[in-house]
Design a protein around this motif. Structure first.
Motif, PDB file in Angstrom:
ATOM      1  N   ALA A  51     -57.355  -5.038  87.763  1.00 46.15           N
ATOM      2  CA  ALA A  51     -58.198  -4.887  88.950  1.00 46.15           C
ATOM      3  C   ALA A  51     -58.905  -6.214  89.210  1.00 46.15           C
ATOM      4  CB  ALA A  51     -59.222  -3.781  88.753  1.00 46.15           C
ATOM      5  N   LEU A  52     -59.237  -6.430  90.455  1.00 41.65           N
ATOM      6  CA  LEU A  52     -59.950  -7.644  90.836  1.00 41.65           C
ATOM      7  C   LEU A  52     -61.108  -7.259  91.739  1.00 41.65           C
ATOM      8  CD1 LEU A  52     -59.439 -10.899  90.675  1.00 41.65           C
ATOM      9  CD2 LEU A  52     -59.107 -10.583  93.100  1.00 41.65           C
ATOM     10  N   GLY A  53     -62.300  -7.695  91.364  1.00 44.53           N
ATOM     11  CA  GLY A  53     -63.492  -7.461  92.165  1.00 44.53           C
ATOM     12  C   GLY A  53     -64.027  -8.765  92.697  1.00 44.53           C
ATOM     13  N   ILE A  54     -64.550  -8.722  93.913  1.00 43.69           N
ATOM     14  CA  ILE A  54     -65.193  -9.876  94.538  1.00 43.69           C
ATOM     15  C   ILE A  54     -66.634  -9.462  94.808  1.00 43.69           C
ATOM     16  CG2 ILE A  54     -65.131 -11.498  96.475  1.00 43.69           C
ATOM     17  CD1 ILE A  54     -62.563 -11.456  94.757  1.00 43.69           C
ATOM     18  N   GLN A  55     -67.582 -10.235  94.300  1.00 44.03           N
ATOM     19  CA  GLN A  55     -68.987  -9.899  94.534  1.00 44.03           C
ATOM     20  C   GLN A  55     -69.734 -11.062  95.154  1.00 44.03           C
ATOM     21  OE1 GLN A  55     -70.763  -8.819  90.794  1.00 44.03           O
ATOM     22  NE2 GLN A  55     -71.053 -10.911  90.146  1.00 44.03           N
ATOM     23  N   ARG A  56     -70.721 -10.716  95.945  1.00 49.41           N
ATOM     24  CA  ARG A  56     -71.577 -11.712  96.612  1.00 49.41           C
ATOM     25  C   ARG A  56     -72.475 -12.375  95.565  1.00 49.41           C
ATOM     26  NH1 ARG A  56     -72.936 -11.808 101.956  1.00 49.41           N
ATOM     27  NH2 ARG A  56     -72.196  -9.665 102.222  1.00 49.41           N
ATOM     28  N   CYS A  57     -72.638 -13.680  95.664  1.00 50.00           N
ATOM     29  CA  CYS A  57     -73.527 -14.395  94.747  1.00 50.00           C
ATOM     30  C   CYS A  57     -74.990 -14.151  95.136  1.00 50.00           C
ATOM     31  CB  CYS A  57     -73.221 -15.892  94.756  1.00 50.00           C
ATOM     32  SG  CYS A  57     -73.626 -16.730  96.294  1.00 50.00           S
ATOM     33  N   ALA A  58     -75.875 -14.573  94.260  1.00 51.25           N
ATOM     34  CA  ALA A  58     -77.305 -14.530  94.563  1.00 51.25           C
ATOM     35  C   ALA A  58     -77.580 -15.447  95.752  1.00 51.25           C
ATOM     36  CB  ALA A  58     -78.116 -14.970  93.346  1.00 51.25           C
ATOM     37  N   PRO A  59     -78.571 -15.113  96.579  1.00 49.71           N
ATOM     38  CA  PRO A  59     -78.839 -15.886  97.804  1.00 49.71           C
ATOM     39  C   PRO A  59     -79.026 -17.389  97.573  1.00 49.71           C
ATOM     40  CG  PRO A  59     -80.159 -13.891  97.783  1.00 49.71           C
ATOM     41  CD  PRO A  59     -79.482 -13.976  96.446  1.00 49.71           C
ATOM     42  N   GLU A  60     -79.611 -17.777  96.463  1.00 52.58           N
ATOM     43  CA  GLU A  60     -79.858 -19.205  96.234  1.00 52.58           C
ATOM     44  C   GLU A  60     -78.579 -20.011  95.981  1.00 52.58           C
ATOM     45  OE1 GLU A  60     -80.943 -17.162  92.256  1.00 52.58           O
ATOM     46  OE2 GLU A  60     -81.109 -16.700  94.389  1.00 52.58           O
ATOM     47  N   TYR A  61     -77.445 -19.322  95.762  1.00 51.96           N
ATOM     48  CA  TYR A  61     -76.177 -20.017  95.517  1.00 51.96           C
ATOM     49  C   TYR A  61     -75.212 -19.943  96.696  1.00 51.96           C
ATOM     50  CZ  TYR A  61     -77.995 -19.888  90.796  1.00 51.96           C
ATOM     51  OH  TYR A  61     -78.790 -20.038  89.703  1.00 51.96           O
ATOM     52  N   GLU A  62     -75.607 -19.282  97.777  1.00 47.96           N
ATOM     53  CA  GLU A  62     -74.724 -19.181  98.940  1.00 47.96           C
ATOM     54  C   GLU A  62     -74.366 -20.562  99.464  1.00 47.96           C
ATOM     55  OE1 GLU A  62     -76.240 -16.597 101.956  1.00 47.96           O
ATOM     56  OE2 GLU A  62     -76.202 -14.858 100.639  1.00 47.96           O
ATOM     57  N   GLY A  63     -73.105 -20.745  99.785  1.00 50.21           N
ATOM     58  CA  GLY A  63     -72.643 -22.000 100.343  1.00 50.21           C
ATOM     59  C   GLY A  63     -72.291 -23.062  99.328  1.00 50.21           C
ATOM     60  N   GLN A  64     -72.600 -22.829  98.039  1.00 48.23           N
ATOM     61  CA  GLN A  64     -72.235 -23.819  97.032  1.00 48.23           C
ATOM     62  C   GLN A  64     -70.731 -23.770  96.791  1.00 48.23           C
ATOM     63  OE1 GLN A  64     -74.457 -23.877  93.406  1.00 48.23           O
ATOM     64  NE2 GLN A  64     -76.426 -23.971  94.467  1.00 48.23           N
ATOM     65  N   ARG A  65     -70.160 -24.913  96.427  1.00 44.47           N
ATOM     66  CA  ARG A  65     -68.725 -25.014  96.182  1.00 44.47           C
ATOM     67  C   ARG A  65     -68.427 -24.804  94.703  1.00 44.47           C
ATOM     68  NH1 ARG A  65     -65.486 -27.135 100.170  1.00 44.47           N
ATOM     69  NH2 ARG A  65     -64.038 -27.665  98.526  1.00 44.47           N
ATOM     70  N   PHE A  66     -67.237 -24.286  94.436  1.00 41.86           N
ATOM     71  CA  PHE A  66     -66.748 -24.111  93.073  1.00 41.86           C
ATOM     72  C   PHE A  66     -66.451 -25.475  92.450  1.00 41.86           C
ATOM     73  CE2 PHE A  66     -62.978 -23.640  90.283  1.00 41.86           C
ATOM     74  CZ  PHE A  66     -63.573 -22.881  89.293  1.00 41.86           C
ATOM     75  N   MET A  67     -66.850 -25.670  91.204  1.00 45.02           N
ATOM     76  CA  MET A  67     -66.583 -26.901  90.474  1.00 45.02           C
ATOM     77  C   MET A  67     -65.780 -26.520  89.233  1.00 45.02           C
ATOM     78  SD  MET A  67     -68.364 -29.412  92.092  1.00 45.02           S
ATOM     79  CE  MET A  67     -68.776 -30.624  90.874  1.00 45.02           C
ATOM     80  N   GLN A  68     -64.495 -26.839  89.226  1.00 42.46           N
ATOM     81  CA  GLN A  68     -63.579 -26.362  88.197  1.00 42.46           C
ATOM     82  C   GLN A  68     -63.965 -26.793  86.783  1.00 42.46           C
ATOM     83  OE1 GLN A  68     -59.475 -27.467  88.739  1.00 42.46           O
ATOM     84  NE2 GLN A  68     -58.805 -25.628  87.699  1.00 42.46           N
TER      85      GLN A  68
END
Length: 81
Positions: A51-68
């Motif tokens: 199964a795969l779930g997608i969840q919203r991040c905390a508001p202070e992290y919205e718009g941040q980019r993934f850093m591998q």
């Protein structure tokens, strides 16, 4: 003895929930996963012994980019036939 039989589920926390929901809600059914929950902050697909779930991040992290190479998830690979 306990043996690993696959991956039960993965939950991804995303910084752009609406775009991620749209992407995964199109991709995952194509890969044979069925959407079993879709809410304001979480969407969950099940199939293929995982199964795969997608969840919203905390508001202070919205718009941040993934850093591998930062601490946390490096990548996710789904096997498909």
């Amino acid at each position: 003895m306990i043996e690993v039989n696959g991956m039960a589920h993965v939950i991804l926390t995303v910084s752009d929930f609406d775009a991620s929901r749209a992407f995964y809600c199109e991709l995952l059914p194509f890969l044979g996963l069925k959407k079993v929950y879709d809410g304001n902050n979480f969407v969950y697909h099940v199939g293929g012994r995982t199964a795969l779930g997608i969840q919203r991040c905390a508001p202070e992290y919205e718009g941040q980019r993934f850093m591998q190479n930062r601490v946390g998830l490096h990548h996710l690979c789904l096997r498909a036939r």
